[in-house]
Design a protein around this motif. Structure first.
Motif: not given
Length: 224
Positions: A88-99, A104-106, A108-115, A166-169
């Protein structure tokens, strides 16, 4: 010239393999091991990947400063921290949060969505299996035949909404409300019919779809 990404990661091994993977996917990577110079380097970049645990200023502080300076610049946080408070702290300013650890495929997929959301890929086609999708032109080309795939407005809206996640249900309710702008009524077959016709146009074998996957009991997903 590929899209330039600023990657701030102090772990040398992770930074090396992640940077190499992204470069193999066509991105230009500016890798920093701390936040020094991040504001200056970010000016020429289209996206920031930012680790939380860094020497000196932590990722949260650097991310907040970057977002204040460049409000439209997408920021993707990386962290081994999995607590909801950290996310929650990260998402106050960030657009996505990956643990961490992450595949690497995940990433890359998240980067594509944000771009795509930020418009950085607005003029570039998305390549998916045998298709090239030109979102800005509302056009799809079958690379195997060279023919244009003609979709109705609703079909294109459904497809691009799935591509944006993409990649999300996505549930039937989510898709229906996003495309029709109205509440989904249980038992309504409109979405199912549109997806059936959509598959007939974009899938190699509509009976065994490889682009739009049905996740039984949950909804639909497009995989990269």
């Amino acid at each position: 010239m590929g899209v330039q990404i600023l990657y701030i990661e102090d772990d040398r091994d992770i930074g090396k393999w992640a940077s190499q993977d992204l470069m193999e996917r066509g991105y230009e990577v500016v890798w920093l091991m701390n936040g020094d110079g991040a504001i200056e380097k970010a000016e020429s970049c289209r996206l920031v990947i930012l680790d939380v645990m860094l020497p000196g200023l932590d990722g949260f502080t650097i991310g907040q400063r970057l977002k204040k300076k460049y409000p439209g610049l997408p920021i993707l946080m990386l962290s081994a921290r999995t607590s909801i408070d950290d996310k929650l702290q990260g998402l106050e300013f960030a657009d996505d949060y990956v643990t961490k650890p992450f595949h690497p495929d995940e990433l890359a997929a998240r980067i594509e969505v944000l771009l795509r959301r930020s418009g950085a890929h607005s003029a570039e086609p998305i390549e998916l299996k045998h298709l090239k999708i030109f979102e800005k032109e509302n056009r799809i080309v079958n690379c195997e035949t060279g023919e244009e795939v003609v979709l109705t407005g609703k079909q294109f809206q459904i497809f691009t909404y799935l591509l944006q996640h993409v990649n999300h249900i996505l549930t039937k309710e989510q898709i229906y409300e996003a495309v029709w702008g109205d509440s989904y009524i249980d038992g309504d077959k409109s979405l199912m019919v549109h997806i059936r016709y959509l598959r007939e146009k974009i899938e190699r074998d509509p009976a065994n779809p490889e682009i739009i996957e049905t996740v039984r009991g949950l909804g639909y997903r497009v995989r990269l």
